[in-house]
Design an enzyme around this catalytic site. Structure first.
Site, PDB file in Angstrom:
ATOM      1  N   GLY A   1       0.838  -1.208   0.000  1.00 51.87           N
ATOM      2  CA  GLY A   1       0.000   0.000   0.000  1.00 51.87           C
ATOM      3  C   GLY A   1       0.868   1.252   0.000  1.00 51.87           C
TER       4      GLY A   1
ATOM      5  CD  GLU B   1      -3.621 -11.776  10.075  1.00 57.08           C
ATOM      6  OE1 GLU B   1      -4.341 -11.168  10.880  1.00 57.08           O
ATOM      7  OE2 GLU B   1      -2.607 -11.267   9.557  1.00 57.08           O
TER       8      GLU B   1
ATOM      9  CB  THR C   1       5.313  -7.215   4.176  1.00 59.74           C
ATOM     10  OG1 THR C   1       4.580  -8.387   4.553  1.00 59.74           O
ATOM     11  CG2 THR C   1       6.139  -7.581   2.955  1.00 59.74           C
TER      12      THR C   1
ATOM     13  CG  ASP D   1       1.738 -10.667   6.369  1.00 57.59           C
ATOM     14  OD1 ASP D   1       2.080 -10.839   7.550  1.00 57.59           O
ATOM     15  OD2 ASP D   1       0.638 -10.171   6.045  1.00 57.59           O
TER      16      ASP D   1
END
Ligand code: F6P
Length: 479
Positions: free
Chosen positions: A218, A346, A245, A247
């Site tokens: 983003g 998640e 990130t 992730d």
């Protein structure tokens, strides 16, 4: 006298708009990558503000350099395709294979260090290593190039907008000396869009020549918006990103910084629930880990310990019910071993959660997820109750505890090298790009390419196979 490097430099920028400049990235590039996934050399070209004419302060060292196993010369390229099949499928001569620009100091630089002002901003969620990147940027700019003014903007893109009233921080080597001892970012961060016109107004007002953006996809889209306004106004401001990130979902690069630290923390949580589960009759340990769309943290943390019986990731849907479902599998494991451990990312199983249907989004536009951890805990408890097995489910959601910590030594080294690469790129007038490591080589990646898709665990790839082998779980839960 013109060196071969100067000639190559000029040739690369010759047919561009303006003196030595290459045209800005457009949103069309992004659509192109997403649609075709067929990256060509044109997609790998790095935009330049103009011709570099100033001798690098490191010129003596650089002149003798050439490509070796450990270094790629600035005129060489790092191949994008790395298997015989992929290269063959291109069907082009070797010298036309798409290649990425190597990172590293250039013999000629674009900005005069004594007149260069630099801005740094950190955006989005936390990640181990943010302070290391800030410190690395400041040190390289100051010690290596002799840049005298480095400014930190506070709280993400909000820091450029005067109505927030955050002010700036003067970043000096003294200021950054010990910041990497702590996690988080000394500059603060925020999510969400800010008007790129206002941001560029601020950069102009403060006479900033180079902006470093440390952020996720983003934030890199935001950086592309800023760079577009800079190009429209015909300003000579470089925008260079250090992608972030936990992730690990940035495409093309080997791994994102902070990921190693995060998954090793996550593996501690797996160990903890395993000990808990083993200590009670029919105990079940459940750990929910971050990973909105990509299950890398769950996979790596589970592989780091061989404790997990099941790993659930967003990339692989699963069914709960029936003989081939997750619940029956857990029941069998508990019957065989006396306990079982589940690791869930998640973003996994969202299709099973009614709450997720509401499709709410956060300030970055990310979909808010239903809580798969609590959902699974409840369903597992209900199931064991229904089949008459007494159990206790130990549930841990380490959440922010895995990303708010300082970087481990590996990530510290990685961030230092990324930040040095980012400074070299920016000082040579490169813009609209991020730095990254691709198969061991540090390279420049155009921003449109870096946000063109998401890195995800391949359900048919090596990593997922390793997880299946380690856990012994079936290839799929459900029919
Ligand atoms: O994008 C990285 C990440 O760590 C995700 O895994 C997670 O969903 C998200 O950030 C949570 O961040 P925040 O609570 O700051 O929005």
């Amino acid at each position: 006298m013109t060196s071969p490097h100067d000639a190559a430099d000029a040739a690369r920028t010759a047919d561009a708009t303006g003196e030595g400049a290459t045209p800005p990235a457009t949103p069309d590039n992004v659509v192109h990558f997403a649609r075709t996934q067929a990256v060509t050399q044109a997609d790998l070209e790095i935009r330049r503000l103009g011709t570099s004419r100033i001798d690098s302060p490191m010129l003596d060292l650089l002149d003798a350099r050439q490509t070796t196993e450990h270094y790629v010369d600035e005129d060489d390229r790092v191949l994008l395709d790395d298997t015989v099949a992929r290269v063959t499928a291109r069907g082009v001569p070797l010298d036309q294979l798409p290649g990425l620009e190597p990172c590293g100091p250039r013999r000629k630089i674009y900005f005069d260090p004594s007149k260069t002002r630099v801005g740094i901003v950190t955006c989005g969620g936390l990640c181990p290593g943010l302070n290391d990147v800030i410190a690395g940027l400041v040190r390289t700019l100051t010690y290596h190039y002799g840049v005298r003014r480095v400014v930190g903007f506070r709280n993400g893109y909000q820091g450029f907008i005067s109505r927030y009233g955050y002010g700036e921080v003067d970043l000096t080597p003294e200021y950054v000396r010990d910041i990497a001892v702590d996690g988080g970012t000394v500059l603060g961060t925020s999510r969400g869009h800010q008007d790129p016109e206002e941001i560029v107004d601020c950069l102009e007002r403060m006479h900033i020549n180079i902006l470093f953006v440390i952020g996720g996809d983003g934030s890199m889209r935001g950086a592309m918006g800023i760079e577009r306004v800079i190009a429209e106004r015909n300003l000579k401001i470089a925008v260079v990103g250090v992608p972030k990130t936990i992730d690990n979902d940035i495409p093309y690069i080997d791994q994102s910084f902070g990921f190693q630290t995060a998954f090793s923390r996550a593996s501690d949580a797996i160990r903890a629930v395993t000990v808990e589960a083993k200590s009670t009759a029919n105990g079940i340990g459940l750990v929910k880990l971050m990973g909105r769309h990509s299950g890398f943290i769950a996979c790596y943390a589970a592989l780091a310990r061989s404790d997990a019986d099941v790993v659930l990731i967003p990339e692989v849907p699963f069914a709960l019910e029936g003989d081939t479902g997750l619940l029956a599998h857990l029941r069998r494991r508990v019957e065989q071993r006396g306990h079982a451990v589940v690791v869930v990312a998640e973003g996994a199983g969202q299709e099973l959660l009614e709450a997720a249907q509401a499709a709410r989004t956060d300030a970055s536009g990310n979909r808010r997820l239903g809580d798969v951890g609590r959902f699974l805990r409840d369903r597992i408890e209900d199931h064991f109750h229904e089949v008459g097995i007494e159990t206790s489910v130990r549930y841990i959601d380490p959440s922010y505890a895995i990303r708010s910590v300082p970087a481990n030594p590996y990530d510290s080294v990685y961030t230092v090298r990324l930040s040095q690469a980012a400074v070299h790129a920016a000082m040579s007038g490169r813009t609209a790009m991020v730095v990254g490591r691709v198969r061991r080589r540090f390279v420049h990646i155009p921003m449109p390419l870096a946000v063109s898709k998401r890195n995800q665990v391949d359900p048919h790839g090596d990593l997922w196979q390793a997880v299946l082998e380690s856990t012994g779980q079936p290839v799929r839960f459900g029919p």
